[in-house]
Write a protein that holds these residues in place. Sequence first.
Motif, PDB file in Angstrom:
ATOM      1  N   ARG A   1       0.734  -1.110   0.017  1.00  0.00           N
ATOM      2  CA  ARG A   1       0.054  -0.103   0.123  1.00  0.00           C
ATOM      3  C   ARG A   1       1.005   1.316  -0.093  1.00  0.00           C
ATOM      4  O   ARG A   1       1.944   1.034   0.244  1.00  0.00           O
ATOM      5  N   ALA A   2       0.403   2.190  -0.377  1.00  0.00           N
ATOM      6  CA  ALA A   2       0.951   3.622  -0.591  1.00  0.00           C
ATOM      7  C   ALA A   2       1.515   4.150   1.125  1.00  0.00           C
ATOM      8  O   ALA A   2       2.486   4.854   1.102  1.00  0.00           O
ATOM      9  N   TRP A   3       0.731   3.724   2.024  1.00  0.00           N
ATOM     10  CA  TRP A   3       1.224   3.897   3.357  1.00  0.00           C
ATOM     11  C   TRP A   3       0.495   2.711   4.129  1.00  0.00           C
ATOM     12  O   TRP A   3      -0.447   2.275   3.521  1.00  0.00           O
ATOM     13  N   PRO A   4       1.185   2.541   5.274  1.00  0.00           N
ATOM     14  CA  PRO A   4       0.542   1.336   6.206  1.00  0.00           C
ATOM     15  C   PRO A   4      -1.048   1.776   6.437  1.00  0.00           C
ATOM     16  O   PRO A   4      -1.167   2.620   7.287  1.00  0.00           O
ATOM     17  N   MET A   5      -1.821   0.904   6.098  1.00  0.00           N
ATOM     18  CA  MET A   5      -3.231   1.150   6.397  1.00  0.00           C
ATOM     19  C   MET A   5      -3.885  -0.240   6.666  1.00  0.00           C
ATOM     20  O   MET A   5      -3.642  -1.156   5.932  1.00  0.00           O
ATOM     21  N   PRO A   6      -4.858  -0.270   7.704  1.00  0.00           N
ATOM     22  CA  PRO A   6      -5.280  -1.449   7.745  1.00  0.00           C
ATOM     23  C   PRO A   6      -6.072  -2.032   6.447  1.00  0.00           C
ATOM     24  O   PRO A   6      -6.910  -1.243   6.079  1.00  0.00           O
ATOM     25  N   PRO A   7      -5.841  -3.434   6.070  1.00  0.00           N
ATOM     26  CA  PRO A   7      -6.505  -3.783   4.632  1.00  0.00           C
ATOM     27  C   PRO A   7      -8.339  -3.593   4.790  1.00  0.00           C
ATOM     28  O   PRO A   7      -8.782  -3.234   3.944  1.00  0.00           O
ATOM     29  N   GLU A   8      -8.706  -3.670   6.241  1.00  0.00           N
ATOM     30  CA  GLU A   8      -9.987  -3.650   6.199  1.00  0.00           C
ATOM     31  C   GLU A   8     -10.711  -2.462   5.923  1.00  0.00           C
ATOM     32  O   GLU A   8     -11.624  -2.167   5.221  1.00  0.00           O
ATOM     33  N   THR A   9      -9.964  -1.358   6.550  1.00  0.00           N
ATOM     34  CA  THR A   9     -10.329   0.053   6.339  1.00  0.00           C
ATOM     35  C   THR A   9     -10.374   0.292   4.923  1.00  0.00           C
ATOM     36  O   THR A   9     -11.420   1.088   4.681  1.00  0.00           O
TER      37      THR A   9
END
Lengths: 198, 279
Positions: free
Chosen positions: B225-233
């Motif tokens: 991802r472009a920045w670490p973000m929870p996949p569910e979000t």
Amino acid sequence: MNRTLPLWPVLVALMLAGCTGKNESWHGKDISGLMPELEFQLQGTNGQPVTAADSKGNIRLLYFGFTSCPDVCPTTLTDLRRSVHQLPEQYRDDFTTLFVSVDPRRDTPERLASYVNFFGDRVVGLTAEEPALRELAKRYRTTFGYDEPDASGNYNVSHSSAVYVFDRDGNARLLLRPGLSPEQISEDLTQLAQGSRS
Amino acid sequence: MPVSSYLLPYDFSPLTLLSYMLVLGFYGVALLKMPEQDRPGSGRIITFTLGVMLCYGVMQTRFDYYSQYMFFVHRGQHLILHHLGPILIALSNPLPVMRFWYQKISPSVRYWLQPLGWIYRLLQQPVIASVLFVGLIYFWLWPPIHFDAMLSRQLYWIMNWSMLLDGLLFWWLIFDPRSPAITSALGYGKRILLLALVAIPQMILGAWIVFSRGMVYDVYEVCGRAWPMPPETDQLLGGLLTWIPPAMMSIIGILIVLRRAMHEDGKFPKSRSLAGGNA
């Protein structure tokens, strides 16, 4: 125009064949034709430049990660080592794992060298300045990003969790998604090695 | 990062840049050369330019980078390419500009352009247009196809261009400024019906993404991802963007068409029985 007309059924049949892909079955995702061939210029753990030509003739497993990676990278590299160990003896030396660190700030050549050595002698540790890494990541439609550092300066890095497999000539062949067992990876790699042995 | 790098394309496509320059160039030249009484007002010019620049912005700036590596930004990109941008372009009514250039084309070239007209008329059949509109969304969001499209640079460009072109076709059909009472443009009732019909499958798809427990689009997980973000979000936001704004745009579209229908009510009382038949 009319001369190409009889080709249409053939084309459609080919496209349908491409959709089902029954002639070759892989556990990984077949990416033949979807991605460009292997090409890079990065820095090896001895500080010397390394290119794709250095490992030509081998089947290359490209993986992006970083040495402070808590879980995904060690798991993947361990799985890859186990998969290669399970291969028929004659193929084991045909594989090179390219571990590209996308965290050059923390991953010095020394640190990278000790990290990849832990996962076997056929793993090559590579890194570069961030712009060169960005170019390489873009070429393979992936990216990486950095989290804000915490109080002790540690930060998380988002990166691809898949392994890109290139054949001996450097053509993109497979994408190994996370979740494959070493046995499944091993089967795919054997099939690839058998198919491309000249 | 310097500001300029946010405006520069992440993945430069000369063909895309050229297309946008040609569109804006032809529009501008026509504005300057066309007779005063045909020229669109400043509101319409701004709407047109805004629509075009929005589409350009999501294709050839840093926005495209985030669209490639975040599912919800990708949904935002398609919302603009397939809905908002084409809606603005269609509402700005560029018909006089198109007429201006059409008159400049020599008859022999027009003859050779005829097949384009046939394809256009075929694609603008109400059933074909709406199936295509919804079908393309479903096609590119079908998980295996979506995976390939995000991996292959070529497929990615085909995806974005097909969404934009189809968006233009569909919203032009809906907001065609010609009155169905006196031309062969689609009747207002049918336009409203189409808008309601295409909203439903989009809502179902969006809701399905929102309420999916597992990862539907794992390509963003696989490719980083472009920045670490929870996949569910990421998936939740993407699903909401597929679900709510398109439904709202259908409703706004219905209101605009209704308003136009009410304005024209009783305006063409005599010709209705004649021209209404082919609407």
